[in-house]
Design an enzyme around this catalytic site. Structure first.
Site, short mmCIF file in Angstrom:
data_model
loop_
_atom_site.label_atom_id
_atom_site.label_comp_id
_atom_site.label_asym_id
_atom_site.label_seq_id
_atom_site.Cartn_x
_atom_site.Cartn_y
_atom_site.Cartn_z
N THR A 67 -12.28 -19.11 43.61
CA THR A 67 -12.66 -17.94 44.44
C THR A 67 -13.53 -18.38 45.61
O THR A 67 -13.38 -17.87 46.73
CB THR A 67 -13.47 -16.94 43.56
OG1 THR A 67 -12.68 -16.59 42.45
CG2 THR A 67 -13.85 -15.69 44.33
N HIS A 115 -11.40 -19.78 48.24
CA HIS A 115 -10.70 -18.69 48.97
C HIS A 115 -11.62 -18.07 50.02
O HIS A 115 -11.18 -17.76 51.13
CB HIS A 115 -10.28 -17.59 47.99
CG HIS A 115 -9.03 -17.91 47.23
ND1 HIS A 115 -7.79 -17.98 47.83
CD2 HIS A 115 -8.82 -18.17 45.92
CE1 HIS A 115 -6.89 -18.29 46.92
NE2 HIS A 115 -7.48 -18.43 45.74
N CYS A 158 -17.18 1.45 30.89
CA CYS A 158 -18.46 0.90 30.41
C CYS A 158 -18.89 1.64 29.15
O CYS A 158 -19.31 1.01 28.17
CB CYS A 158 -19.54 1.04 31.48
SG CYS A 158 -19.41 -0.19 32.79
ZN ZN Z 1 -18.87 0.89 34.75
#
Ligand code: ZN
Ligand code: NAD
Length: 344
Positions: free
Chosen positions: A40, A43, A99
């Site tokens: 990453t 990139h 979450c």
């Molecule tokens: Zn979340």
């Protein structure tokens, strides 16, 4: 403090002096000792199409590290000054549907360290305490800094039981190489690793692969069928992000097998679902990030117990000032994991 920053919406990075981060009441200031380079980061340096759409300069880059707690915000209780920590790079919101359901790795408002906020290629880093991981004291700094990508490999390998199974691992980049060691530690009976890069295939053998093959020189499907008595492998782990490799993987999989995919593809992928998936009763797992924090416990135990020795994968160490040397090695594929050492 010194930091490697993407300052403008163009190719390249700059090593510059920036102010030390400020701390909120639940934030922790960390002195970064070791940071490792991820694809990453390359990139972002190269300012690829993905980076142009995803990254808003200026930010310090980097998301893999181990460091020491330097200062804590007023309300911090989890860590103390002097403790060594790493961190989950996905900074989840804690409140969305995912979450609340315990799936923080797919938080809908997730921020990525070193992409959406200042990252780890800096002398100091500020992070909310809820993303921190206390490093096991038996794990050396360099190993502690690679727990984040190692965790990607843990979830890919362990998305189902792999003990006694025959396994094809596609892509021997750092994460595919960690996966070789993890699959071995989990008791896979046959591990075939495929990569067009012979340097990386050699590391694959050191990590425990029974067969390391170059798809430019060897017919991978033929090799798999020969090695499995004509059955095909029970498990395919895809770490290349290459559509030809994915196709080889699906064809190499025995009916009733499973494929876990971590690799990211540049363009949408065509799969003959009827032939390769439905009538073969294949189970496909998409893998993203790590389970927060159950994967960190597994990772830490693999490393601290000696079940997996990641040393062959960690091929180069540079100073922060030499970051571009590391980036270039990654572009050339002449490395496993490259580490930046900031302090002794
Ligand atoms: Zn979340
Ligand atoms: P990497 O780019 O270092 O490794 C990819 C490897 O695949 C290279 O060694 C390359 O030579 C090899 N490869 C290319 N074509 C191939 C082919 N036809 N057959 C076999 N191998 C081939 O990447 P990495 O850091 O090890 O990460 C592995 C993959 O996982 C990448 O695609 C990366 O973008 C992705 N990734 C996904 C997540 C996620 O959360 N899903 C997280 C991290 C990385």
């Amino acid at each position: 403090m010194k930091a490697v920053v993407k300052t403008n919406r163009t190719r390249g990075l700059e090593l510059i002096e920036i102010p030390e981060p400020k701390l909120g009441p639940r934030d922790v200031l960390i002195k970064v000792h070791v940071a490792s380079i991820c694809g990453t980061d390359v990139h972002i340096d190269d300012w690829t199409n993905w980076a142009q759409q995803r990254f808003t300069p200026p930010h310090t880059i980097g998301h893999e590290f181990a460091g020491y707690v330097e200062e804590v915000g007023k309300e911090v209780t989890f860590v103390k000054v002097g403790e060594r920590v790493s961190a989950e790079s996905h900074i989840s919101c804690g409140y969305c549907y995912q979450c609340k359901n315990g799936d923080r790795e797919i938080c809908r408002k997730s921020k990525l360290l070193g992409v959406d906020c200042d990252g780890t290629f800096a002398e100091y880093l500020s992070l909310p305490e809820h993303v921190l991981w206390k490093d096991d004291p038996h794990i050396p700094d360099k190993w502690a800094s690679i727990q984040e990508p190692f965790g990607n490999a843990v979830d890919t390998v362990m998305s189902e039981d792999i003990s006694s199974k025959t396994v094809l691992i596609l892509g021997a980049g750092p994460i595919g190489l960690f996966a070789v060691g993890i699959a071995k530690a989990c008791g896979a009976s046959l591990i075939i690793v495929s990569d067009p890069n012979d340097y990386r295939l050699d590391i694959g053998k050191k990590m425990g692969a029974n067969i390391a093959a170059n798809p430019k020189k060897t017919d991978i499907l033929k090799l798999v069928l020969e090695a499995t008595g004509g059955n095909g492998v029970d498990v395919v782990l895809e770490f290349s992000g290459n559509t030809l490799a994915l196709d080889q993987g699906l064809k190499s999989l025995t009916p009733g097998g499973r494929i876990s995919i971590l690799g990211i593809y540049e363009t949408p992928v065509n799969i003959d679902l009827n032939k390769e998936v439905i009538f073969k009763k294949i189970r496909i797992y998409g893998i993203t990030g790590r389970k927060i924090f159950s994967t960190w416990y597994k990772t830490s135990r693999f490393l601290s117990s000696g079940l997996v020795d990641p040393s062959p994968v960690i091929t180069h160490t540079f100073s922060l000032e030499e970051y571009e040397k590391g980036m270039q090695l990654m572009r050339d594929g002449k490395c496993g994991k490259v580490i930046l050492k900031l302090f002794q």
